[in-house]
Structures are given as C-alpha cells and as structure tokens.
Design a protein around this motif. Structure first.
Motif, short mmCIF file in Angstrom:
data_model
loop_
_atom_site.label_atom_id
_atom_site.label_comp_id
_atom_site.label_asym_id
_atom_site.label_seq_id
_atom_site.Cartn_x
_atom_site.Cartn_y
_atom_site.Cartn_z
N TYR A 24 26.13 42.17 51.03
CA TYR A 24 26.37 40.71 50.46
C TYR A 24 27.63 40.39 50.65
CZ TYR A 24 26.96 37.11 46.76
OH TYR A 24 27.53 36.06 46.39
N ARG A 25 27.86 39.21 51.23
CA ARG A 25 28.98 38.52 51.70
C ARG A 25 29.39 37.23 51.15
NH1 ARG A 25 33.45 40.46 54.87
NH2 ARG A 25 31.97 41.91 55.79
N ALA A 26 30.47 36.64 50.75
CA ALA A 26 30.91 35.26 50.20
C ALA A 26 32.16 35.16 50.26
CB ALA A 26 30.05 35.11 48.80
N GLU A 27 32.52 34.08 50.25
CA GLU A 27 33.94 33.57 50.06
C GLU A 27 34.02 32.59 49.02
OE1 GLU A 27 36.49 32.65 53.26
OE2 GLU A 27 35.50 34.27 54.72
N PHE A 28 35.29 32.63 48.29
CA PHE A 28 35.60 31.93 46.79
C PHE A 28 37.00 31.31 46.73
CE2 PHE A 28 31.83 34.82 45.96
CZ PHE A 28 31.02 34.16 45.48
N ALA A 29 37.02 30.27 45.98
CA ALA A 29 38.21 30.04 45.40
C ALA A 29 37.87 30.41 43.91
CB ALA A 29 38.59 28.66 45.66
N LEU A 30 38.61 31.28 43.41
CA LEU A 30 38.31 31.86 42.06
C LEU A 30 38.69 30.92 41.05
CD1 LEU A 30 39.48 35.80 42.30
CD2 LEU A 30 37.11 34.58 42.70
N GLY A 31 37.96 30.58 39.94
CA GLY A 31 38.17 29.83 38.97
C GLY A 31 38.16 30.44 37.66
N GLU A 32 38.27 29.55 36.58
CA GLU A 32 38.14 30.07 35.22
C GLU A 32 36.93 31.22 34.85
OE1 GLU A 32 37.59 28.36 30.70
OE2 GLU A 32 38.33 27.03 32.40
N HIS A 33 35.86 30.98 35.32
CA HIS A 33 34.86 31.75 34.99
C HIS A 33 34.21 32.67 36.41
CE1 HIS A 33 34.38 29.72 31.25
NE2 HIS A 33 34.38 28.82 31.98
N SER A 34 34.94 32.71 37.43
CA SER A 34 34.64 33.43 38.43
C SER A 34 34.21 34.82 38.39
CB SER A 34 35.42 33.15 39.81
OG SER A 34 35.60 31.66 40.06
N VAL A 35 35.33 35.46 37.70
CA VAL A 35 35.15 36.91 37.61
C VAL A 35 33.80 37.50 36.65
CG1 VAL A 35 36.03 38.97 36.60
CG2 VAL A 35 37.58 37.51 37.86
N ARG A 36 33.57 36.53 35.71
CA ARG A 36 32.31 36.80 35.02
C ARG A 36 30.98 36.56 35.99
NH1 ARG A 36 30.34 32.95 30.28
NH2 ARG A 36 31.48 31.73 31.77
N LEU A 68 39.70 41.28 41.35
CA LEU A 68 39.33 39.88 41.31
C LEU A 68 40.77 39.27 40.54
CD1 LEU A 68 35.58 39.25 41.04
CD2 LEU A 68 37.19 38.88 43.06
N ALA A 69 41.18 39.88 39.39
CA ALA A 69 41.92 39.78 38.55
C ALA A 69 43.28 39.68 39.25
CB ALA A 69 42.28 40.53 37.42
N ASN A 70 43.63 40.64 40.11
CA ASN A 70 44.67 40.66 41.04
C ASN A 70 44.72 39.33 42.11
OD1 ASN A 70 45.92 43.13 40.11
ND2 ASN A 70 44.92 44.29 41.47
N VAL A 71 43.54 38.87 42.52
CA VAL A 71 43.80 37.73 43.31
C VAL A 71 44.00 36.61 42.52
CG1 VAL A 71 42.18 36.24 44.55
CG2 VAL A 71 41.93 38.54 45.01
N PRO A 89 48.08 32.76 46.21
CA PRO A 89 48.16 31.56 46.41
C PRO A 89 46.86 30.85 46.68
CG PRO A 89 50.17 32.40 47.63
CD PRO A 89 49.21 33.65 47.11
N GLY A 90 46.56 29.86 45.90
CA GLY A 90 45.23 29.30 46.09
C GLY A 90 43.93 30.03 45.62
N ARG A 91 44.11 31.42 45.21
CA ARG A 91 43.24 32.17 44.62
C ARG A 91 41.84 32.21 45.61
NH1 ARG A 91 42.91 30.24 38.34
NH2 ARG A 91 44.86 31.02 37.68
N ARG A 92 42.08 32.20 46.87
CA ARG A 92 40.88 32.46 47.84
C ARG A 92 40.64 33.73 48.10
NH1 ARG A 92 38.03 28.46 48.90
NH2 ARG A 92 37.26 29.43 50.71
N CYS A 93 39.36 34.21 48.03
CA CYS A 93 39.17 35.85 48.51
C CYS A 93 37.79 35.68 49.12
CB CYS A 93 39.41 36.61 47.42
SG CYS A 93 38.03 36.56 46.19
N GLY A 94 37.54 36.65 49.74
CA GLY A 94 35.96 37.13 50.26
C GLY A 94 35.85 38.33 49.61
N ILE A 95 34.37 38.52 49.27
CA ILE A 95 33.83 39.57 48.50
C ILE A 95 32.96 40.21 49.44
CG2 ILE A 95 32.31 38.34 47.11
CD1 ILE A 95 33.19 40.45 45.07
N CYS A 96 32.43 41.64 49.59
CA CYS A 96 31.69 42.08 50.31
C CYS A 96 31.07 43.32 49.67
CB CYS A 96 32.02 42.43 51.85
SG CYS A 96 30.68 43.00 52.62
#
Length: 147
Positions: free
Chosen positions: A16-28, A58-61, A66-73
C-alpha cells in the motif's frame, strides 16, 4: 443461507503506497488505514505495535518537515510487516538520549521498543530519507509473498 464475508488474506495487496500533506487528523486516519490493512491481511497480532510506531514517525514529519509532505508505504514481506515513511527533508532523525524528563525526542526510542527493527535510508539522490520499521510475525501467522 448466503452470507457475505470480508476479504481473505490472499485478497490483500502486498503493498500500500500513498503520499500526503499531513494535517490535523492525518495521523489518526493513517493509523486506522494501517490497522484495517493488517486486519484484512490476517495480521492483527502486530497492529498495535505498528500503529504506535507509525504515529511516532508521522509526528516527526509534522514537527520537522517543511510542508508536512510525506509518502507512506506498507509492505507485507515474508515473515514481517514493513512500514516506510519518506520525506524530502535531508535532516536525518537522531534518537534522543534516554533522559526521561526531556520534553521531546523519545519517539524513536518508542519505535525501537515496540518494533523488531528500524532504520533510516537517505535518498540516494539527496534531499530526503525514508524512515522504516519492521514488525516480525509469529511462526503461525499467514505467510507473506514469496520473493
């Protein structure tokens, strides 16, 4: 009598792979996605540890990228579940000292405590990194894909 069943472990993709700009509820939300992915693969035994560890990465991101962008796999590998969080920030994470009174910096220590292995891989072309962890499966767990 007919009844519906959920997907079988064999029906779950091994990646499973996706990219995100993390926001307030993203970690949950990403914790929930990871738990559902693992449960559908029949790997609930590692869900709690994986959820906690991915939350820390994700909290470290959120704190340091900057910009809180990350990919997750999420990867189902033979004998392990591997989770990778990638970003474009060149600064590598450093585990904090073991000062129990420090206000921060214990996230990687927590990842180390709840997973079987973790590490950091700098992007070969520079300008980023992937922080990953693995949770080993018990011998009776459904096997991952064959290499």
């Amino acid at each position: 009598m007919n009844h519906a069943t959920g997907p079988r472990a064999a029906d779950v993709e091994t990646r499973y792979r996706a990219e995100f700009a993390l926001g307030e509820h993203s970690v949950r939300h990403l914790r929930r996605i990871l738990r559902l992915y693992l449960e559908r693969a029949g790997l609930s035994e590692v869900a709690d540890a994986a959820e906690l560890a991915v939350s820390e990465l994700l909290a470290n991101v959120i704190r340091h990228v900057p910009g809180r962008r990350c990919g997750i796999c999420f990867l189902l590998l033979p004998g392990v579940v591997r989770v990778e969080v990638s970003d474009r920030c060149p600064r590598l994470p450093v585990p904090a000292g073991r000062d129990v009174l420090a206000e921060g910096g214990r996230g990687l220590l927590l990842v180390e405590a709840v997973t079987d292995r973790w590490g950091v891989a700098p992007c070969p072309t520079g300008g980023g990194k992937t922080v990953w962890f693995e949770c080993a499966l018990s011998p009776g767990a459904p096997p991952g894909p064959r290499p």
